[in-house]
Design an enzyme around this catalytic site. Structure first.
Site, short mmCIF file in Angstrom:
data_model
loop_
_atom_site.label_atom_id
_atom_site.label_comp_id
_atom_site.label_asym_id
_atom_site.label_seq_id
_atom_site.Cartn_x
_atom_site.Cartn_y
_atom_site.Cartn_z
N HIS A 70 -45.44 28.85 -18.64
CA HIS A 70 -46.48 28.90 -17.60
C HIS A 70 -47.05 30.32 -17.67
CE1 HIS A 70 -45.35 25.10 -15.80
NE2 HIS A 70 -44.10 25.48 -15.75
N ASN A 107 -33.41 25.08 -20.11
CA ASN A 107 -34.86 25.30 -19.96
C ASN A 107 -35.13 26.41 -18.95
OD1 ASN A 107 -37.52 24.63 -18.46
ND2 ASN A 107 -37.65 23.32 -20.25
N GLU A 124 -33.57 27.08 -15.22
CA GLU A 124 -33.83 28.22 -14.33
C GLU A 124 -32.56 28.77 -13.70
OE1 GLU A 124 -37.03 27.02 -11.72
OE2 GLU A 124 -38.34 26.52 -13.41
N ASP A 168 -49.02 25.81 -19.56
CA ASP A 168 -50.34 25.81 -18.91
C ASP A 168 -50.80 27.26 -18.83
OD1 ASP A 168 -48.81 26.65 -16.66
OD2 ASP A 168 -49.13 24.77 -15.58
N GLU A 188 -43.64 23.37 -20.86
CA GLU A 188 -44.48 23.24 -19.66
C GLU A 188 -45.74 24.08 -19.76
OE1 GLU A 188 -42.22 23.74 -16.05
OE2 GLU A 188 -40.47 22.70 -16.87
C1 XIL Z 1 -43.49 21.31 -10.18
C2 XIL Z 1 -44.41 20.11 -10.10
O1 XIL Z 1 -45.46 20.30 -11.02
C3 XIL Z 1 -44.96 19.97 -8.72
O2 XIL Z 1 -45.68 18.74 -8.61
C4 XIL Z 1 -43.83 19.96 -7.68
O3 XIL Z 1 -44.39 20.00 -6.40
C5 XIL Z 1 -42.94 21.16 -7.88
O4 XIL Z 1 -42.47 21.20 -9.20
N1 XIL Z 1 -41.37 24.53 -13.49
C6 XIL Z 1 -40.75 23.31 -13.60
C7 XIL Z 1 -41.29 22.16 -12.91
O5 XIL Z 1 -39.83 23.19 -14.40
O6 XIL Z 1 -40.31 21.23 -12.53
C8 XIL Z 1 -42.20 22.50 -11.76
O7 XIL Z 1 -42.88 21.32 -11.42
C9 XIL Z 1 -43.16 23.58 -12.18
C10 XIL Z 1 -42.45 24.82 -12.59
#
Ligand code: XIL
Length: 353
Positions: free
Chosen positions: A236, A200, A152, A270, A268
């Site tokens: 996401h 990433n 990020e 979802d 990641e």
């Molecule tokens: C998130 C976790 O899922 C949560 O439990 C925590 O509170 C905050 O971080 N992108 C990422 C992750 O790369 O590290 C993040 O994870 C979600 C967004």
């Protein structure tokens, strides 16, 4: 005493029996057919929930600690590392033949106060980050095969994000573009030369200003021998992204990164919903399948990983109020349509080599 011995024997027999059967879930098997590794983020604090752990080790071939390897967790005080929670996840994974993906070394969030409020100058921060990367990676050398080294680092418009590591005050390369990312990769390679090193990000799945900036960086790094092995696309997403245009843009975007010789991971995934209606769940199932097919059809896409697997513990409701239902199992551990959509997609035509 004999009672205790008998109980211990029974427990170990049961767990052997259970773990013998458990690593053979349908999704995990189907992913092998599609030539991809199916992974999930997992949290150590849920491991005592047998439903959680049972699905985790049977259906997934890869685990990534959801929070346990982040800076604040693993290095909470100056000079103090706490690997216990991450180690528990790594041990579980290894006991069940699962690969482990490390997450994450250089990120602007989940940085502990001793760093963020420490008023360090760039020279000091440089030493802190270098030592952090070396210590964490060396602790897991041979057990974690790939790391999100930096994540990020870009804004959506393609400019570099202002962060403690880049320019606030940074580790000595403020205003020098991606130079600090390069430095982090070089440190990481020095710490564990066998680990695959990833950049990433989120929102970089399709062609846009952010993915263009990441591509330009990756191209530059490849040309100059910087140790970058792959790109992680977080994915996401919500249903608005499930359009033919965006899906084909995703496939094309993966292809241009693949052409640089990079390994691609969807890290990641979802798919958040506004409700759990049958129509929404069906649309979600289709979208999971669409994304899986894109990965299966791209030879460089080696990993498909979801950000958790049960709606019981998803991060979505906390971060996107009003939304949820994002994962493959519901909060009661029933497989959702998304599970079957993904399963079918993974069983479909596989990569051609
Ligand atoms: C998130 C976790 O899922 C949560 O439990 C925590 O509170 C905050 O971080 N992108 C990422 C992750 O790369 O590290 C993040 O994870 C979600 C967004």
């Amino acid at each position: 005493m004999p009672g205790i011995v008998a109980t211990l024997l029974l427990v170990s027999l049961l767990s052997c029996h259970v773990s013998g059967q458990r690593t053979n879930g349908p999704l995990r098997k189907a992913a092998v057919t599609g030539h991809i590794t199916l992974g999930t983020a997992a949290s150590a604090r849920h491991l005592e929930d047998p439903n959680y752990t049972g699905i985790l080790v049977s259906e997934f071939a890869q685990l990534e600690p959801e929070n346990e390897m982040k800076f604040a967790r693993v290095h909470p005080e100056r000079g103090q590392y706490d690997f216990r929670a991450a180690d528990a996840l790594v041990s579980l994974a290894r006991a069940h033949g699962m690969a482990v993906r490390g997450h994450t070394l250089v990120w602007h969030r989940q940085v502990p106060p001793w760093v963020s409020a420490g008023n360090f100058n760039p020279l000091q921060l440089n030493a802190i980050l270098r030592e952090h990367i070396a210590t964490v990676m060396q602790h897991y050398a041979g057990r974690v095969y790939a790391w999100d080294v930096v994540k990020e680092a870009f804004n959506d418009n393609g400019s570099l994000r202002d962060t403690i590591w880049y320019d606030q005050p940074g580790v000595g390369y403020a205003g020098m573009g991606t130079r600090y990312i390069e430095q982090a990769l070089v440190w990481a390679h020095r710490a564990d030369s066998n680990a695959k090193l990833f950049y990433n990000d989120y929102g970089a799945e399709v062609g846009n200003a952010k993915s263009d900036a990441i591509y330009a960086m990756a191209q530059d790094f490849k040309q100059h021998g910087v140790p970058l092995d792959g790109i992680g696309f977080q994915a996401h997403v919500d249903l608005a992204s499930d359009t033919p245009e965006r899906l084909s843009s995703f496939a094309q975007n993966l292809q241009r990164f693949a052409s640089l010789g990079l390994e691609l991971h969807i890290t990641e995934l979802d798919i958040r919903l506004r409700d759990g209606s049958p129509a929404s769940l069906a649309a979600q199932a289709k979208f999971y399948a669409d994304i899986a097919k894109i990965c299966v059809q791209q030879p460089a896409c080696k990993v498909l990983q979801t950000w958790g697997f049960t709606d019981r513990y998803s991060w979505i409701p906390r971060y996107y109020p009003g939304m949820g239902w994002a994962l493959l199992w519901d909060a009661e551990y029933h497989a959702k349509p998304a599970y079957f959509g993904l399963l079918t997609a993974l069983q479909g035509p596989s990569k051609s080599f």
